[in-house]
Design an enzyme around this catalytic site. Structure first.
Site, mmCIF file in Angstrom:
data_model
loop_
_atom_site.group_PDB
_atom_site.id
_atom_site.type_symbol
_atom_site.label_atom_id
_atom_site.label_comp_id
_atom_site.label_asym_id
_atom_site.label_seq_id
_atom_site.Cartn_x
_atom_site.Cartn_y
_atom_site.Cartn_z
ATOM 1 N N ASP A 187 75.258 86.541 -58.118
ATOM 2 C CA ASP A 187 73.955 86.223 -57.527
ATOM 3 C C ASP A 187 73.379 85.000 -58.219
ATOM 4 O OD1 ASP A 187 73.969 88.362 -55.787
ATOM 5 O OD2 ASP A 187 72.311 89.434 -56.750
ATOM 6 N N ASP B 104 72.686 87.047 -48.368
ATOM 7 C CA ASP B 104 73.554 88.050 -49.009
ATOM 8 C C ASP B 104 74.407 88.720 -47.947
ATOM 9 O OD1 ASP B 104 74.756 90.086 -50.423
ATOM 10 O OD2 ASP B 104 72.902 90.934 -51.194
ATOM 11 N N TYR C 46 66.476 93.518 -61.930
ATOM 12 C CA TYR C 46 67.135 93.689 -60.625
ATOM 13 C C TYR C 46 68.273 94.704 -60.758
ATOM 14 C CZ TYR C 46 69.528 92.095 -56.317
ATOM 15 O OH TYR C 46 70.144 92.021 -55.095
#
Lengths: 120, 120
Positions: free
Chosen positions: B96, B38, B14
């Site tokens: 995250d 997000d 990612y």
């Protein structure tokens, strides 16, 4: 909804409580009906009595916590932090994600660390 | 359940996909029915089309991601990472948290960053 400042202060108090050896100061940050999943993927700990016992054990082990980076907030009622725990000769790399209730107490804590996140 | 190694490799991919400017490489890490929040506290993005569009925009903005600390796994199907995004003169501090499906793709992503986590 708790403010960003409040949530970050609570997460810092969590770190400071560990480092002061003050289990009660850590446990009081949680709601009476809070749920703790530490580490993520193991059965949850629920409720005041279990939380008090969990932190009495964790703090009495002599864990020292050091933030790896500034505490993160969100656009809602959650916040997270990356830190390293030093305990009994081990270093454990952890990310804690917290969800707050309307009274500004932690309602849910999820601790991300796996078998590979421990350095012996 | 995906292995710890697999989940950490996906999270590293990612980061690498963003830094290579390869939106498709990032989007393909997600399940077709994945849900992205997000930042946390805002409406979720759901499904292949929305995810592809979200990362096309995010990557084309020229975001550069740098890990603040090693990626964390768990004892289950989740993993998390703390990183800093540099984009258009801003630095955004993010954590995250990802949940994986049985096929090893990201089923849910939650990005912790608030208004105070942006440095101008």
């Amino acid at each position: 909804m708790p403010s960003q400042e409040h949530m970050k202060r609570v997460l810092q108090s969590y770190v400071d409580g560990f480092n002061a050896g003050d289990a009660a100061a850590v446990a009081t940050l949680f709601a009476d009906d809070a749920v703790i999943e530490d580490p993520v993927g193991t059965p949850a700990i629920k409720g005041r009595e279990a939380i008090d016992e969990f932190y009495a054990n964790a703090v009495s082990a002599g864990s020292r916590l050091t933030l790896d980076a500034p505490i993160r907030g969100s656009h809602g009622d959650r916040a997270a932090m990356a830190f390293t725990v030093e305990v009994t000769g081990l270093r454990i790399r952890v990310i804690d994600a917290m969800t707050f209730d309307g009274q500004g107490r932690i309602a849910r804590m999820e601790a991300f660390w796996g078998p590979d996140d421990i350095e012996r």
